[in-house]
Scaffold this active site. Structure first.
Site, mmCIF file in Angstrom:
data_model
loop_
_atom_site.group_PDB
_atom_site.id
_atom_site.type_symbol
_atom_site.label_atom_id
_atom_site.label_comp_id
_atom_site.label_asym_id
_atom_site.label_seq_id
_atom_site.Cartn_x
_atom_site.Cartn_y
_atom_site.Cartn_z
ATOM 1 N N SER A 14 0.675 -1.232 -0.011
ATOM 2 C CA SER A 14 -0.047 -0.029 0.006
ATOM 3 C C SER A 14 1.035 1.189 0.080
ATOM 4 C CB SER A 14 -1.040 -0.220 1.111
ATOM 5 O OG SER A 14 -0.178 -0.023 2.380
ATOM 6 N N SER A 15 0.381 2.432 -0.194
ATOM 7 C CA SER A 15 0.851 3.886 0.177
ATOM 8 C C SER A 15 2.063 4.028 -0.999
ATOM 9 C CB SER A 15 1.776 4.111 1.466
ATOM 10 O OG SER A 15 0.539 3.681 2.266
ATOM 11 N N ASP A 72 -7.243 11.348 -0.047
ATOM 12 C CA ASP A 72 -7.152 11.362 -1.524
ATOM 13 C C ASP A 72 -7.767 12.644 -2.309
ATOM 14 O OD1 ASP A 72 -4.811 9.778 -2.056
ATOM 15 O OD2 ASP A 72 -5.995 7.801 -1.788
ATOM 16 N N THR A 213 6.008 -7.459 -8.958
ATOM 17 C CA THR A 213 5.098 -6.848 -10.081
ATOM 18 C C THR A 213 4.158 -8.277 -10.751
ATOM 19 O OG1 THR A 213 5.797 -4.744 -10.449
ATOM 20 C CG2 THR A 213 4.666 -5.513 -12.420
ATOM 21 N N LYS A 245 10.722 -6.596 -20.078
ATOM 22 C CA LYS A 245 10.383 -7.785 -19.282
ATOM 23 C C LYS A 245 9.255 -7.694 -18.702
ATOM 24 C CE LYS A 245 12.562 -10.440 -15.656
ATOM 25 N NZ LYS A 245 13.703 -10.532 -14.519
ATOM 26 N N GLY A 375 -8.272 19.979 15.676
ATOM 27 C CA GLY A 375 -8.227 18.441 16.186
ATOM 28 C C GLY A 375 -9.652 18.536 17.028
ATOM 29 N N CYS A 402 -9.941 26.190 13.107
ATOM 30 C CA CYS A 402 -10.779 25.433 13.610
ATOM 31 C C CYS A 402 -10.859 25.235 15.266
ATOM 32 C CB CYS A 402 -11.090 24.013 13.219
ATOM 33 S SG CYS A 402 -12.695 23.106 13.559
ATOM 34 N N MET A 405 -8.207 28.098 16.301
ATOM 35 C CA MET A 405 -8.853 29.480 16.405
ATOM 36 C C MET A 405 -9.418 29.440 17.790
ATOM 37 S SD MET A 405 -12.416 30.509 16.260
ATOM 38 C CE MET A 405 -13.425 31.686 15.759
ATOM 39 N N HIS A 529 -12.118 25.571 7.818
ATOM 40 C CA HIS A 529 -11.102 24.920 7.353
ATOM 41 C C HIS A 529 -10.538 25.550 5.814
ATOM 42 C CE1 HIS A 529 -10.509 21.524 10.392
ATOM 43 N NE2 HIS A 529 -11.960 21.945 10.490
ATOM 44 N N GLU A 531 -7.838 25.254 4.361
ATOM 45 C CA GLU A 531 -7.160 24.150 3.574
ATOM 46 C C GLU A 531 -7.693 23.334 2.394
ATOM 47 O OE1 GLU A 531 -7.880 22.012 7.459
ATOM 48 O OE2 GLU A 531 -8.118 24.029 6.701
#
Length: 551
Positions: A14-15, A72, A213, A245, A375, A402, A405, A529, A531
């Site tokens: 993953s990642s 994502d 792979t 290959k 948070g 958030c 603030m 938010h 961002e």
């Protein structure tokens, strides 16, 4: 043109960056003039990531229509500029809940409900973007067969890119793979599968190994899916012999074996993919004329600015989650704003749990500015309050988002208004001065998931304020929220009189959205938010203004 479908899957580990590859494909197709959307299917059983700890899944991204989604989707929006919705993020939990709710209503007319076909048909319906066709087909009856599904068409979309989370072979992703197998067969040339795998380098043998792979593709083939295009994630350049290959052993054309090397920045990836002809290979597989390669001048101009930005500006992130993905959108927004201000933003994470009155100056030494991070919960808030006090009294540019603030507001009440016990009722239910309090509409809420103030809301700015100037003189803005607690309006006049101005107000609910101290260089907190709205070609104005002040 019929809507075309691109499925992005991953293997080996993953990642690997499926989200970046999916976003890059979207950007390249957009550059050719196509209407594109991107969606993420996550195999976990949570309804959404809203209740997940950031250590589990990184940040929770929020769409304009108020849905909590996978991070994502932030990449999708930053790369393409599209605005995603709840229909762009699907989990196994949502799929099963939809099917079970239908069964409880009796929609299946007594049939035995099974993974195949009921779960897979619901996955297919969402992969085909048929949310507007909840029960109706062209004939006005319920969608009952696979053919009914593919005769329906999403509106105004040339390409739908679907990323499936996890790794090939995971038990959880099996129904998604079966849905893709069926759609590949039903859609013919209108669907392609892009498979991202890993080619590791073994230092002891001084070799790049393609066997992982090959095994990953074999696993995919065992599920009935032949990948059309392979993207090989690698830390070392692959020569043509390695690519040949892989092509030979995996039944893929050589021109459809593309390598994704480590790049200096994720924003170099679309250009790297275009250089290798990834978008052209997709179009050829679908029988679409390729035409000329788009110039993508604005994107290249951005990359030139990024390469030329060498002067560093040091920004501290004061938060409790020591994990890069926990504040992904904030980090990217700071980086983008830095590039557009011709500087390289160097971000330093400072754990708010470790900040004390004795060491706060040492912790923040050398920082041109700080972001007090969002948070939930008690942990680390006193460190955030100490950081806000230090930057306020030392006139260091400060941006609170958030909860950040809210900590700025609490600090001001304790040290300027003279209420030493001031707090948020989230942290202290019996405080005598709840300057941050639970929103009225939240007081009867018992379920935690999806029940906060979520999504985009209007905010009216005070003319002449620093926030008003940052937004280019716009009086009304619209930003995304994710919170339960708010500024307590009973204290608004006291704050205003003491110098912390409430310069952004929600016109419908009279909620305070932005506070600032105009006598300082840059000291602004937002309940929303910002961002979430920052993109590669349109960095957010508040982040732009903040970085400018830090410089």
């Amino acid at each position: 043109m019929d809507t075309k479908y691109i499925f992005v899957t991953g293997g080996v580990v993953s990642s690997l960056g499926k989200g970046i590859i999916a976003a890059s494909i979207g950007k390249l197709l957009q550059a050719r003039g196509y209407q594109v959307t991107i969606q993420k299917f996550d195999p976990y059983i949570n309804i959404d990531p809203g209740t997940l700890n950031p250590y589990e899944h990184g940040e929770c991204y929020v769409t304009e229509d108020g849905f909590e989604t996978d991070l994502d989707l932030g990449h999708y929006e930053r790369f393409t500029g599209i605005r995603t919705t709840r229909h762009n993020s699907i989990t196994t939990g949502r799929i099963y809940k939809t099917v079970i709710d239908r069964e409880r209503r009796g929609d299946y007319l007594g049939k035995t409900i099974q993974v195949v076909p009921h779960i897979t048909d619901e996955i297919k319906r969402r992969m085909l973007r048929l949310e507007g066709h909840e029960v109706a087909s062209l004939s006005g009856n319920k969608v009952t067969s696979p053919q009914d599904l593919i005769t329906l068409k999403p509106h105004n979309l040339d390409f739908v890119i679907t990323e499936v989370g996890g790794t090939i072979g995971d038990i959880e992703s099996a129904p998604f793979m079966e849905a893709i197998r069926q759609l590949r067969w039903e859609l013919g040339r209108n669907a392609v599968c892009v498979h991202l795998t890993y080619v590791p380098y073994l230092k002891a043998a001084d070799e790049l190994k393609t066997k992982p792979t090959q095994h990953s593709v074999k696993e995919l083939q065992g599920m009935g899916i032949q990948p059309d295009i392979l993207v090989l994630r690698t830390e070392r350049h692959l020569d043509d012999a390695v690519r040949q290959k892989v092509a030979s052993f995996c039944n893929v054309d050589l021109e459809c074996v593309v390598q994704s090397e480590d790049m200096p920045s994720i924003y170099e990836v679309p250009v790297n993919m275009q250089r290798q002809g990834l978008d052209a290979a997709i179009l050829r597989k679908m029988g679409i004329p390729v035409g000329e390669m788009p110039a993508m001048k604005p994107w290249h101009d951005f990359l030139d600015m990024q390469r030329n930005a060498t002067t560093e500006v040091n920004i501290a992130l004061v938060g409790k989650y020591d994990l890069q993905d926990a504040y992904k959108s904030i980090r990217e927004s700071l980086n983008l704003a830095g590039i557009y201000n011709n500087v390289k933003t160097r971000i330093h994470f400072i754990n708010s749990e470790q900040i004390t009155r004795e060491n706060v100056g040492e912790k923040l030494e050398g920082m041109a500015g700080i972001v007090v991070c969002p948070g939930f919960g008690q942990r680390g808030i006193e460190g955030k309050i100490l950081a806000a006090e230090y930057t306020r009294t030392h006139d260091i540019p400060t941006f609170g988002i958030c909860l950040g603030m809210q900590m700025m507001v609490i600090e001001f009440a304790r040290n300027v208004l003279g209420y030493p016990d001031a707090n948020s009722s989230e942290m202290s239910a019996d405080t005598l001065h709840p300057v941050i309090d639970l929103m009225e509409e939240q007081k009867s809420v018992t379920n935690m998931g999806g029940t906060m103030r979520l999504g985009a809301y209007d905010c009216k700015l005070r003319e002449g304020s620093r926030a008003y100037e940052a937004y280019g003189g716009h009086v009304t803005i619209r930003e995304r929220h994710r919170h339960r607690y708010e500024f307590n309006n009973e204290y608004r006049e006291e704050y205003e009189a003491a110098g912390m101005k409430c310069v952004g107000i929600n016109p419908a609910a009279d909620l305070v959205e932005i506070v600032e101290i105009p006598t300082l260089r840059w000291y602004i907190g937002t309940q929303f938010h910002p961002e979430y709205s920052s993109t590669v070609l349109h960095p957010h104005p508040l982040f732009m203004s903040f970085i400018k002040a830090c410089i």
